[in-house]
Every structure is written in C-alpha cells, then in structure tokens.
Design a protein around this motif. Structure first.
Motif, PDB file in Angstrom:
ATOM      1  N   VAL B 172       0.838  -1.208   0.000  1.00 45.93           N
ATOM      2  CA  VAL B 172       0.000   0.000   0.000  1.00 45.93           C
ATOM      3  C   VAL B 172       0.869   1.253   0.000  1.00 45.93           C
ATOM      4  N   ASP B 173       2.019   1.129   0.621  1.00 42.62           N
ATOM      5  CA  ASP B 173       2.934   2.277   0.734  1.00 42.62           C
ATOM      6  C   ASP B 173       3.435   2.749  -0.622  1.00 42.62           C
ATOM      7  N   ARG B 174       3.328   1.873  -1.621  1.00 39.69           N
ATOM      8  CA  ARG B 174       3.847   2.253  -2.942  1.00 39.69           C
ATOM      9  C   ARG B 174       2.923   3.225  -3.664  1.00 39.69           C
ATOM     10  N   PHE B 175       1.703   3.322  -3.175  1.00 40.25           N
ATOM     11  CA  PHE B 175       0.781   4.277  -3.776  1.00 40.25           C
ATOM     12  C   PHE B 175       1.067   5.652  -3.184  1.00 40.25           C
ATOM     13  N   VAL B 295      -1.909  11.597   1.354  1.00 41.16           N
ATOM     14  CA  VAL B 295      -0.569  10.983   1.469  1.00 41.16           C
ATOM     15  C   VAL B 295      -0.510  10.035   2.659  1.00 41.16           C
ATOM     16  N   LEU B 296      -1.170  10.395   3.762  1.00 39.61           N
ATOM     17  CA  LEU B 296      -0.963   9.641   5.004  1.00 39.61           C
ATOM     18  C   LEU B 296      -2.065   8.635   5.340  1.00 39.61           C
ATOM     19  N   ARG B 297      -3.253   8.820   4.779  1.00 40.91           N
ATOM     20  CA  ARG B 297      -4.373   8.022   5.287  1.00 40.91           C
ATOM     21  C   ARG B 297      -4.187   6.526   5.051  1.00 40.91           C
ATOM     22  N   HIS B 298      -3.471   6.130   4.033  1.00 40.00           N
ATOM     23  CA  HIS B 298      -3.281   4.700   3.796  1.00 40.00           C
ATOM     24  C   HIS B 298      -1.951   4.221   4.378  1.00 40.00           C
ATOM     25  N   ARG B 299      -1.209   5.127   4.955  1.00 40.92           N
ATOM     26  CA  ARG B 299       0.121   4.747   5.470  1.00 40.92           C
ATOM     27  C   ARG B 299       0.140   4.602   6.988  1.00 40.92           C
ATOM     28  N   ILE B 300      -0.852   5.139   7.685  1.00 39.78           N
ATOM     29  CA  ILE B 300      -0.859   4.977   9.139  1.00 39.78           C
ATOM     30  C   ILE B 300      -1.862   3.888   9.498  1.00 39.78           C
ATOM     31  N   LYS B 301      -1.457   3.049  10.422  1.00 43.54           N
ATOM     32  CA  LYS B 301      -2.290   1.922  10.823  1.00 43.54           C
ATOM     33  C   LYS B 301      -2.920   2.252  12.160  1.00 43.54           C
TER      34      LYS B 301
END
Lengths: 481, 331
Positions: B172-175, B295-301
């Motif tokens: 997911v981080d690649r997006f 930028v951040l919504r899919h990178r923070i768990k």
C-alpha cells in the motif's frame, strides 16, 4: 533584489511594536524593582534616599527592556514569521532563504514574493500585547504606588513614654507596695487583708491606665471609700448593730451599738425595759428580733458580742417559758427582768470593750491607708487640704450620727479617712467634709472636684443618671477638667 | 533547465487538464485535482469508493486528457499474473517454425486502471506492484521496460471485503496517494443522470502529450521549499510514529504503525506540484496540510483503540495537524 527595501516597511513597524512592548516590560520590571526596594526600606523603617528609589526603578527598567527588545527585535526570520499574519510568511521566508541562489524558479519566486509584499498593507501587522502583559504591568504599578504611599515609619515601634510618665508609674508602684506591706503587717483578719490588697491592686492598674489627673483623683477617692468599707465591715459591733437596726424593738439599740457609746447603750437598755408593756409577747418579740439579727449578721458565733446577745435572747426565752401558758400570770418578777437586762448590758459592754483593741488596729490601718492615699493624690497633682494635727480619728470614733434603718451601710458618711485631722475642735479640711459641710468656707473647688467626679462616675456606672441628662453631666465635667 | 516558457506552460496546461476532466466528472473536484497532482508528480493512486461513483470514468478521462493509452484490468480471484503482465505464446513464423513471442499484457500502457485490486491473489497483486515500483516487467526471464509516463490507479471496494486479499502495508505504501470517492450529493447525482442521459461517452479532449507531462514533472521539481515548511512536513510524518518521543500523546494511543519515508517524499513532491498549479512559486504550509490526508491516510495503521472508538485515519491526521499547528503558533 533588494529584499531589505521590500521588507523595510514591515521591519520598521515591527521595530516600533517591539519598542512599545519593551517599554511596557521595562516599566513593569521597573515598578517591580521599585516595589521591592521600597519594601526593604519599609522593613528597615527608614526613609530611603531618592537615589535608591530612582536607581531601583531604572535598573528594573533596563532589566525588563533589554531582553524584551532582543526577543522581539525584527530580524529577517522574525519578520518573515510575523508576515504570516498577512499570508506572506512562506513567500518571504522562501525568498530570504534562496536569495543567493540562481535559477529561473527561485527568481520567479522572488518576483512573485516582491509583488505580494508590495501589495500588502503594513497595517496588517498588528501590535501584539497580551492580556497577561497588561495585567502584569497594572499589578506592578499598583503595588509600586501603594508602597510609595505607605509611610516608611509604619512598622516603627510606638514612641517611648516620657520620663515624667515613667516616674509617675514608679511612684504608684512604690506607694501601693508600701500600703500593701502595711496591710500585711497589720493584725487584720486574712479575709480583710485580701480584700484590701485586691482594692489596691485594682487601684494600681487603674491609675496606670488613667487618662487624666482628674480621673486618677477619682480613682484614689473611690479606692479609699472601698477600703474604708472593708475596714468598717471588719468591726463586729457594726455588723451586729446594723442587723439589730432592721428590727423594731432593737433599732435604737443597734444604732447605739454601731456608735459604740457605752452610756448610750445602758440608757437604751433601760428604755427597752421600760417599753415592755405586755411582758410575754414583747419579750418573745424582743428575743426573736435579737435572734434574727444575729442570724443575718453572719458573725462568728464564738464572738463575744455575739454570745452576749445570744445569751440575752436565750434568757428572754427562758423568762417567757417560766410561765404557765401565754395568758397565765408570769412567775417572774420585774426585778428578775431587770437583773437579766443588767446582766446582758454588762456582757455587751464588756464585749465592746474587748473589741476596742481590734478596733484600734482597724483605726490605725485606716489612718495608714488614708495617709498613703493622700500622698498618692499629691503625687497625682491634685490639691489636698493640709492636715492639722497628727492624730487621726479611728473608724470607731466618728462624731457623726449613723443612719438608722436601711442596710446600715454608711458609705455616705465615711468617718476619718483621708485628711481627717482627728482633732474635733479643728476645722475639718477633708475633701468629703467640704461636701457635707458647705459652711466650712476653707475648701477649694479643686479639693472637692475629684470627689464630685468620683461620685459622678459611680452614679454613671450604677445607671443612676437618666440618659437624657448624661450629656449635660459629661459636658460639665469635661469643661472643668 | 526549466524556462519561463515551461512555467507558463505548466500553469496553463494544468488548468486545462482539470477543465477537460471536469467535463466528464460531476463533482469529485478534489479527487480529480489530487489524481492529476499524483500523475504530474509521477506517483500512483489508490482509489477507494463504492461502485458507480466514477472511478473508471475518471481514469478514462485522464487518459483522454493526457492523450495517453489507457487500459483496464479487472482483478478477480482467478486472475493470474500473466494476465496482467503478459506471457510468452507459441507462434508460427513465416517459415512455419514455432517460436515464442511475448504477448504484452494490459499493463503495457500508460494509464492503468486496476479495478478491485484486492480481489486478486497476492501473487497477481505483486505482479502489478512490481511494475508500479520498478516500471519494468519480467516475463520468461526477460525484463521489459514500461514506457513513461506510467500511472496506475488501483481501486478497492470498501463494501465487499469477503473473499478479498487486502494489500499488505508495504504494498500500500507504494501508492503515492489514496483518494476516497464519496457518494455524490443529490444535486451532483441529478447532474450525472442528466449528463449521462445525453451520452455516456467521455468528452474530455486531449490537452497534453506524454512528453509534455514529463516536462511538467520536471518543472514542478524546481519549486523551492523553505526549510521551515520542509521541517513542518517532516515533523508531520514523524508525529505518526508512536515509538518516537516527539510524537503527540494520542499517537501513542491510536496509531499502531506510522508512515514511511516515502510519505515524506510524497508530501513534498505533491506539494510542489500543487503550489505550481495554484500559481505559486513556493511551497506553503497550506499545501502540506491539504495533501496530508491523501498521502498519510493509507500509510498509518490505527490501533485497536482507534478501531474500537471508531476513530478513522482522517480524524487522526486532523489531530496531528492541530497539534503541529498549535506548536507552530507558540513558536
């Protein structure tokens, strides 16, 4: 690009703002320093030199001004940060950061920033002074002002009393101590001594707290009367005499007992015998009068005078009982009754003679007290009448008629006492005699005024003066004092 | 070297692109803008939305506007990696001899719509993700380079999660961005129906070429970033990490894993594009704040506490921005 010129307008505005804030902080710090400096001088109870006050304020001002100015001085970065309020922070910050770089984009950015800066009004940069800063300034100013207005000798100890007041205190202590010692050396009963000492102790305290000489004189006068009352009450015959005066048949007898005139007592006993018409009833009544008087007197039953009257009363009862019933003809004769009366009279007079020694002691004590208080009165500065003769009358040697009936308290007729000459043929020069003998002609108003004032105070304390008349009394005495 | 002409070109073209795509898309202006930003910045987008909100239409319009070839891959559980990348097939040549010829898969395009990527198996997903990262495809021992620009817009259906293979965090981080397409408003719905009643075809016209897009990408890279703004972006990314001492207290409670350094790169890259699109020549705090969400919504768990309290990623990002902005004011 001359970014300094571009930002010059804003920097000047920020500089003035920094100056205003720094001055405010300087004044706050100066006021705080002035407060602390003044507080120290207040604690030292000294008036500070002007240089201290001014110097403290100036030093505080510098301490507050310089750091604030350094903190808010409009450097390039601070200017850019403040320009955030105008929406220019990123433009100006980027412009300043990349001002040395070359390249199309940075050049375009500089141009863009310059255009926006020039289009922005300087007034958008508002002066920032927080409520806390203003509050700090107001509090410091208030404290400083208060400290300057408070006198520097507020915490100073009260001034020492003048020497003359101290001398007066020493005199009071000395004289009261002398009197106290004389009382202890006397042969008066322990209760009488304790009462006299209590009066002296109160007098000592009151004299030191008195506000005027007049008040001192009144206090001394009152103390003398109180002590004479105590001495008066130590004489048994007076106690019994006053008690006898409360009953019909023994009124005259009681008065003569108080007066201590043996021939008068004998005459009175004869009168009493002569007045007995209905023997049984009258004897019973006489016996009851004497018994009740003895009971209310509270005198020690072992006292000789008490025993003399008690035996008399008992004899009367026996005489009554020596008949067969109340209506029967008495078995005793008049000579029996006369014998009883003569025996009682003899015993009473003997008892009185025996008491004369104690009474002499009391009279001596009275004289000592009177002379001691007289000296105190002189020290207080009040006029006193000169004494004539050295002998002082004893309490038992009054040439005044005692009051009949009532409670027998003849405080209104103190005998002897202060300034009493003891010589019956000499002019009376007592303060009190001036009151009771207006024809004496030799008493000055100053001598009697203290007594008047004492009487007024007594009446006031007792609530005997009506409220609507009190202002007149107060004005009268205050105008004469 | 960037010239003034390039800068002027960027500004003009970006507006045109948005306008053209806007012809085909009703509403979703922010999603469109972010997608264009990502494309210009050279990143890929993960698009999430319920069926029928216009995900495919967006990609197709973008393909038309950028004049780039477009392909759509419908990910299903039985989709094989070769279906994505292509495979070697046996072919008879002119002499009648058999030979192996590589048949390119749908990935050999410029704009890829990977529909419902989470429905395919991890193996198939990885085939796409490798292409996204490396811009190359390896098949039959041979590596094929994908032509630039290469842009993947992958979608996920937030409703049907049964039988899916959620992308791992590393993938997911690649997006670069994750965009959320919401259900249109009543007015927008009305406009959509009205428009599509006339025609379902996309109306967007070509505005850019691939070469021009690449030039725009290069131009955007020249935008300067002030140190304070850069630091602000870095502090934002660092604040998502609960293991770091400078992160806020709620980070320790509500975030399990923070954003990677790719997030920091993505933030700055996209912020530059956004600044230039808005006619500015410097990146501002506003750019960072606006792009923080995609930028951040899919990178923070989010942690279990956040899930239990129904605190989503966007809400956490909002709190992070508030915490950072309050610190900025006190400075």
């Amino acid at each position: 690009m001359e970014y300094k010129k571009l930002l010059g307008r804003f920097r000047w505005r920020l500089f003035w703002q920094a100056l205003v804030r720094s001055v405010l902080w300087g004044l706050t710090a100066g006021a705080a320093a002035l407060f602390i400096s003044s507080l120290i001088w207040h604690l030292l109870i000294k008036t500070p030199p002007f240089i201290w006050i001014f110097g403290g304020f100036f030093a505080g001002f510098i301490v507050g001004f310089i750091p604030c100015m350094c903190l808010h001085f409009p450097t390039k970065r601070r200017t850019a940060t403040r320009l955030d309020e105008t929406g220019l922070q990123e433009r100006v910050g980027t412009m300043l950061e990349f001002h040395k770089q070359k390249g199309l984009m940075v050049e375009l950015q500089r141009q863009d920033a310059a255009e926006h800066i020039q289009a922005t009004a300087v007034k958008k940069l508002r002066l920032h002074i927080s409520l806390k800063e203003l509050l700090a300034f107001l509090i410091a100013a208030a404290l400083c002002t208060a400290m300057l207005l408070i006198p520097y000798d507020l915490l100073a100890p009260p001034p020492e009393k003048p020497e003359e007041v101290s001398a007066w205190e020493n005199q009071v202590h000395t004289m009261i101590d002398d009197l106290r010692q004389q009382i202890r050396d006397s042969h008066l009963s322990a209760e009488a001594q304790a009462e006299l000492e209590a009066i002296l102790a109160q007098l000592e305290q009151d004299l030191l707290n008195a506000d005027s000489e007049l008040e001192q004189a009144a206090l001394i006068q009152q103390a003398q009367e109180d002590m004479q009352d105590v001495l008066y009450n130590t004489v048994t015959r007076r106690i019994i005499g006053r008690a006898l005066q409360q009953y019909d048949l023994t009124t005259a007898l009681g008065a003569q007992i108080c007066a201590d005139l043996p021939w008068e007592i004998s005459d009175e006993m004869d009168n009493l015998l002569r007045d007995i018409t209905g023997p049984t009833k009258q004897l019973t009544k006489l016996s009851n009068n004497i018994g009740n008087a003895l009971e209310i007197s509270g005198v020690d039953p072992t006292d000789r005078l008490y025993m003399a009257f008690y035996d008399f009363s008992t004899g009367l009862v026996d005489m009554v009982n020596y008949t067969d019933g109340p209506d029967a003809t008495p078995a005793w004769t008049m000579s029996d009754l006369e014998f009883l009366f003569e025996l009682a009279e003899q015993r009473i007079i003997e008892a009185l003679e025996e008491q004369s020694h104690d009474e002499a002691e009391v009279a001596n004590m009275d004289g000592l007290i009177s002379s001691g208080l007289q000296s105190l009165m002189e020290e207080a500065g009040m006029e006193t009448a000169p004494q004539q003769g050295g002998q002082q009358q004893s309490i038992g040697q009054s040439n005044k008629q005692p009051q009949s009936g009532g409670d027998g308290n003849s405080s209104g007729t103190p005998v002897g006492g202060l300034f009493d000459s003891g010589d019956s043929n000499s002019e009376r020069t007592t303060m009190l005699e001036g009151i009771y003998d207006p024809l004496s002609g030799d008493v000055t108003y100053g001598e009697v005024f203290a007594a008047y004032y004492a009487q007024y105070l007594q009446a006031l304390d007792a609530g005997e003066i009506p409220e609507d008349l009190r202002p007149y009394f107060e004005r009268y005495f205050s105008s004469l004092s | 070297m960037v010239s003034e002409k390039d800068v002027a070109f960027f500004s003009e073209k970006s507006k045109k692109v948005l306008a053209e795509i806007g012809k085909d898309m009703v509403g979703q202006s922010q999603v469109v803008e972010d997608a264009v930003i990502a494309m210009i910045a050279g990143g890929n987008v993960l698009l999430e939305g319920v069926p029928g909100v216009g995900k495919t239409r967006l990609v197709r319009s973008m393909g038309r506007a950028f004049n780039l070839p477009f392909s759509r891959i419908q990910f299903t559980p039985d989709l094989m990696p070769a279906d994505v990348t292509g495979t070697n097939i046996i072919e008879k040549d002119e002499q009648g001899r058999n030979r192996l010829v590589f048949q390119k898969g749908p990935i050999f395009s410029s704009i890829i719509l990977a529909d419902e990527i989470n429905r395919a198996t991890p193996k198939t997903q990885s085939a796409l993700l490798e292409a996204m990262q490396e811009h190359t495809v390896t098949a039959g021992g041979q590596t094929y380079t994908l032509e630039e620009p290469f842009f993947v817009l992958a979608t996920q259906n937030p409703i049907e999660q049964d039988g899916t293979y959620p992308l791992p965090e590393a993938q997911v981080d690649r997006f670069m961005l994750k965009l959320t397409m919401t259900f249109p408003t009543v007015k927008e719905l009305s406009d959509i129906v009205t428009m599509t009643q006339k025609t379902m075809d996309e109306q967007a016209e070509s505005v850019l070429t691939a070469k021009e897009l690449l030039e725009m990408r290069q131009t955007a890279k020249e935008i300067p970033v002030m140190d304070e703004v850069l630091e602000y972006a870095m502090r934002l990314v660092a604040a998502t990490h609960p293991e770091l001492p400078e992160s806020p207290e709620f980070t320790h409670k509500y975030i399990r894993f923070g954003a990677s350094p790719r997030a920091a790169q993505a933030l700055i890259t996209t912020a530059k594009v956004r600044a230039l699109m808005e006619g500015r020549y410097n990146v501002s705090y506003e750019d960072i704040n606006a792009l923080a969400y995609p930028v951040l919504r899919h990178r923070i768990k989010p942690s279990y506490d956040a899930v239990a309290e129904r605190i989503g990623a966007d809400e956490l990002i909002t709190k992070l921005l508030e915490a950072l902005n309050s610190k900025k004011k006190h400075k």
